[in-house]
Design a protein around this motif. Structure first.
Motif, PDB file in Angstrom:
ATOM      1  N   UNK A 132       0.828  -1.067   0.009  1.00  0.00           N
ATOM      2  CA  UNK A 132       0.082   0.032  -0.270  1.00  0.00           C
ATOM      3  C   UNK A 132       0.825   1.277   0.228  1.00  0.00           C
ATOM      4  N   UNK A 133       0.564   2.051  -0.838  1.00  0.00           N
ATOM      5  CA  UNK A 133       1.176   3.616  -0.951  1.00  0.00           C
ATOM      6  C   UNK A 133       2.467   3.431  -1.900  1.00  0.00           C
ATOM      7  N   UNK A 134       2.823   2.312  -2.278  1.00  0.00           N
ATOM      8  CA  UNK A 134       3.924   2.117  -3.332  1.00  0.00           C
ATOM      9  C   UNK A 134       3.451   2.317  -4.671  1.00  0.00           C
ATOM     10  N   UNK A 135       3.927   2.892  -5.474  1.00  0.00           N
ATOM     11  CA  UNK A 135       3.767   3.178  -7.114  1.00  0.00           C
ATOM     12  C   UNK A 135       4.820   2.753  -7.856  1.00  0.00           C
ATOM     13  N   UNK A 136       4.460   1.926  -8.684  1.00  0.00           N
ATOM     14  CA  UNK A 136       5.478   1.390  -9.655  1.00  0.00           C
ATOM     15  C   UNK A 136       5.410   1.903 -10.884  1.00  0.00           C
ATOM     16  N   UNK A 137       6.574   2.558 -11.827  1.00  0.00           N
ATOM     17  CA  UNK A 137       6.456   3.128 -13.001  1.00  0.00           C
ATOM     18  C   UNK A 137       6.696   2.218 -14.062  1.00  0.00           C
ATOM     19  N   UNK A 138       5.949   2.242 -15.081  1.00  0.00           N
ATOM     20  CA  UNK A 138       6.338   1.533 -16.229  1.00  0.00           C
ATOM     21  C   UNK A 138       5.408   0.262 -16.444  1.00  0.00           C
ATOM     22  N   UNK A 139       5.645  -0.770 -17.554  1.00  0.00           N
ATOM     23  CA  UNK A 139       4.840  -1.814 -17.826  1.00  0.00           C
ATOM     24  C   UNK A 139       4.825  -2.858 -16.929  1.00  0.00           C
ATOM     25  N   UNK A 140       3.899  -3.607 -16.992  1.00  0.00           N
ATOM     26  CA  UNK A 140       3.947  -4.898 -16.328  1.00  0.00           C
ATOM     27  C   UNK A 140       5.024  -6.052 -16.355  1.00  0.00           C
ATOM     28  N   UNK A 141       5.270  -6.882 -15.677  1.00  0.00           N
ATOM     29  CA  UNK A 141       6.387  -7.666 -15.798  1.00  0.00           C
ATOM     30  C   UNK A 141       6.596  -8.396 -16.861  1.00  0.00           C
ATOM     31  N   UNK A 142       5.709  -8.725 -17.805  1.00  0.00           N
ATOM     32  CA  UNK A 142       5.739  -9.363 -19.057  1.00  0.00           C
ATOM     33  C   UNK A 142       6.759  -8.457 -19.918  1.00  0.00           C
ATOM     34  N   UNK A 143       6.419  -7.171 -20.069  1.00  0.00           N
ATOM     35  CA  UNK A 143       7.150  -6.348 -20.866  1.00  0.00           C
ATOM     36  C   UNK A 143       8.295  -5.627 -20.568  1.00  0.00           C
ATOM     37  N   UNK A 144       8.921  -6.095 -19.092  1.00  0.00           N
ATOM     38  CA  UNK A 144       9.898  -5.250 -18.647  1.00  0.00           C
ATOM     39  C   UNK A 144      11.202  -6.019 -18.299  1.00  0.00           C
ATOM     40  N   UNK A 145      12.256  -5.513 -18.208  1.00  0.00           N
ATOM     41  CA  UNK A 145      13.558  -6.059 -17.948  1.00  0.00           C
ATOM     42  C   UNK A 145      13.732  -6.090 -16.616  1.00  0.00           C
ATOM     43  N   UNK A 146      14.758  -6.355 -15.910  1.00  0.00           N
ATOM     44  CA  UNK A 146      14.919  -6.602 -14.620  1.00  0.00           C
ATOM     45  C   UNK A 146      14.959  -5.543 -13.452  1.00  0.00           C
ATOM     46  N   UNK A 147      14.099  -4.449 -13.698  1.00  0.00           N
ATOM     47  CA  UNK A 147      14.454  -3.436 -12.802  1.00  0.00           C
ATOM     48  C   UNK A 147      12.889  -2.826 -12.505  1.00  0.00           C
ATOM     49  N   UNK A 148      12.817  -2.251 -11.278  1.00  0.00           N
ATOM     50  CA  UNK A 148      11.480  -1.671 -10.719  1.00  0.00           C
ATOM     51  C   UNK A 148      11.764  -0.390 -10.175  1.00  0.00           C
ATOM     52  N   UNK A 149      11.127   0.656 -10.888  1.00  0.00           N
ATOM     53  CA  UNK A 149      11.312   2.095 -10.471  1.00  0.00           C
ATOM     54  C   UNK A 149       9.927   2.236  -9.712  1.00  0.00           C
ATOM     55  N   UNK A 150      10.083   3.007  -8.591  1.00  0.00           N
ATOM     56  CA  UNK A 150       8.868   3.301  -7.688  1.00  0.00           C
ATOM     57  C   UNK A 150       9.163   4.314  -7.031  1.00  0.00           C
ATOM     58  N   UNK A 151       7.829   4.680  -6.084  1.00  0.00           N
ATOM     59  CA  UNK A 151       7.960   5.750  -5.038  1.00  0.00           C
ATOM     60  C   UNK A 151       6.986   4.935  -4.104  1.00  0.00           C
ATOM     61  N   UNK A 152       7.257   5.611  -2.765  1.00  0.00           N
ATOM     62  CA  UNK A 152       6.500   5.253  -1.686  1.00  0.00           C
ATOM     63  C   UNK A 152       5.884   6.550  -1.033  1.00  0.00           C
ATOM     64  N   UNK A 153       4.844   6.567  -0.977  1.00  0.00           N
ATOM     65  CA  UNK A 153       4.049   7.669  -0.673  1.00  0.00           C
ATOM     66  C   UNK A 153       4.404   8.223   0.707  1.00  0.00           C
TER      67      UNK A 153
END
Ligand code: PMP
Length: 411
Positions: free
Chosen positions: A321-342
């Motif tokens: 809760x409160x975490x927003x991930x930027x970019x596409x779902x896991x099927x269309x992305x490579x091995x990284x997750x960019x995000x912000x925590x409210x």
């Protein structure tokens, strides 16, 4: 389960036994730079201890060893990316230098007033600023292919943006922020249909997947050794031989000349024409060792494993809760997750995670126009590689929970 022996891979990287703030290091910043296995470190030491000399000119034994090592590295790169000719592999300082070389040498030759250069808003500054400056020098127009809301490209938009005036299309193979994997082969076809050349920034692709420049049908392709378990200070510019032959060097000096007169000079053949001065010998040899290391695991296995890790992390982080991930779902992305925590600035977040021994990146990731598109001044990024595990992702999520609680404490 990793399709390779993950414990053996982890044991190959001496830095992974470090403790940070009293905790075992969890390194989740490989998109910035990867760690180096003992095999790469040993190979570079061996070069300095037993083979060190300048290349291409020494007739003595060490000169031959160094030249064999350096040119052997070129052949290894050629095979690795399936370039047709060894002359198409130019060693550079990294992706940045490679793209700047194309923008200056090809760009200044081919782009005229009113012509178009087409890029996207997801580019790293290294694949944006050189084109911006080229456009200014040549009075050309810099155009952006619009992004879909999930941070992917729609080929219809690509087709609509490229026109008969487009001379260069340059798109990242994988975004260092969104993780989006772009369909470079399809974009190259659309570029060529309009008579433009295709450039791709492969800094985040080559370390993680099989890249075949002939299959992609790109004209130029750039990547860096330090993101693919190799040393810093070395990168590659792949260029189509017919284009490289027409282009002027951007640096002049030793090695790259054929004949030097008082008022004019002529240039030697490819690839040396683009490698003025003493080249990056130890670094190229280290890159060769890195390629051997990745090939022994298998790039398809690397991609499969990272995909599994990313899908696992994506699922756990999406539930947060409160975490927003930027970019596409896991099927269309490579091995990284960019995000912000409210409620937590990414820099505070990275500092809090560091106190648990977890290294992530925070900031604009050298992609300010993309931050503008995301409407964020800064984001946090966790990136994964062959030596990461699901257990480490669990530690990341636990540390995120702890940080969220700490920052939501009310006095
Ligand atoms: N392009 C992308 C997508 C990157 O992630 C990076 C490195 N962060 C670069 C270009 C620049 O690479 P280097 O700093 O090694 O030249």
């Amino acid at each position: 389960m990793a399709p390779f022996d993950i414990n053996k891979v982890k044991a190959d990287f001496p830095i992974l036994t470090e403790t940070v703030n009293g905790q075992p290091l969890v390194y989740l910043d490989s998109s910035a730079t990867s760690q180096k296995p003992q095999q790469v470190i040993d190979r570079m030491n061996q070069y300095y201890q037993h083979e060190n000399a300048n290349v291409h000119r020494g007739v003595h034994t060490l000169g031959t060893r160094a030249t064999d090592g350096y040119e052997g590295a070129r052949e290894a790169v050629r095979r690795f990316i399936n370039a047709q000719y060894f002359e198409e592999v130019i060693f550079t300082r990294g992706t940045t230098t490679a793209i700047n070389t194309v923008a200056h040498s090809y760009g200044d030759m081919a782009v005229e007033e009113g012509d178009e250069i087409v890029i996207t808003q997801m580019e790293h500054h290294a694949n944006l600023v050189p084109w911006q400056q080229l456009a200014k020098r040549r009075k050309a127009v810099l155009k952006y292919i619009p992004l879909q809301p999930d941070g992917t490209l729609d080929l219809k938009d690509v087709e609509a943006t490229i026109t008969d005036r487009t001379k260069i299309v340059s798109v990242a193979h994988v975004s260092n922020v969104l993780g989006t994997i772009n369909d470079i082969k399809a974009i190259a076809k659309l570029a060529h249909d309009k008579g433009a050349i295709m450039v791709s920034d492969g800094a985040q692709a080559v370390p993680h997947m099989t890249v075949d420049v002939q299959d992609l049908d790109v004209d130029f392709y750039a990547f860096s050794g330090h993101k693919m378990v190799g040393p810093t200070g070395i990168g590659v510019l792949y260029g189509r031989k017919s284009l490289l032959n027409k282009m002027e060097p951007i640096e002049y000096g030793g090695d790259m000349i054929d004949f030097v007169g008082l008022q004019d000079s002529t240039w030697t053949e490819l690839p040396t024409k683009f490698e003025a001065g003493t080249p990056l010998i130890a670094e190229a040899i280290g890159l060769h060792a890195a390629i051997d290391y990745l090939e022994a695991i298998g790039l398809d296995e690397v991609l499969t494993y990272e995909h599994e890790l990313t899908a696992y992390a994506y699922e756990k982080m999406s539930e947060f809760e409160g975490l927003e991930i930027y970019g596409p779902g896991p099927d269309k992305r490579a091995g990284l997750i960019t995000f912000n925590l409210a409620g937590v600035h990414p820099h505070d977040l990275a500092t809090a995670l560091d106190s648990d021994g977890i290294a992530i990146r925070a900031g604009h990731h050298c992609a300010q126009p993309l931050m503008k598109w995301l409407n964020q001044s800064s984001t946090a990024r966790a990136s994964f590689y062959i030596y990461n595990t699901k257990e480490e992702i669990d530690l990341l999520v636990d540390s995120l929970k702890k940080t969220k609680e700490f920052f939501s404490y009310e006095f």
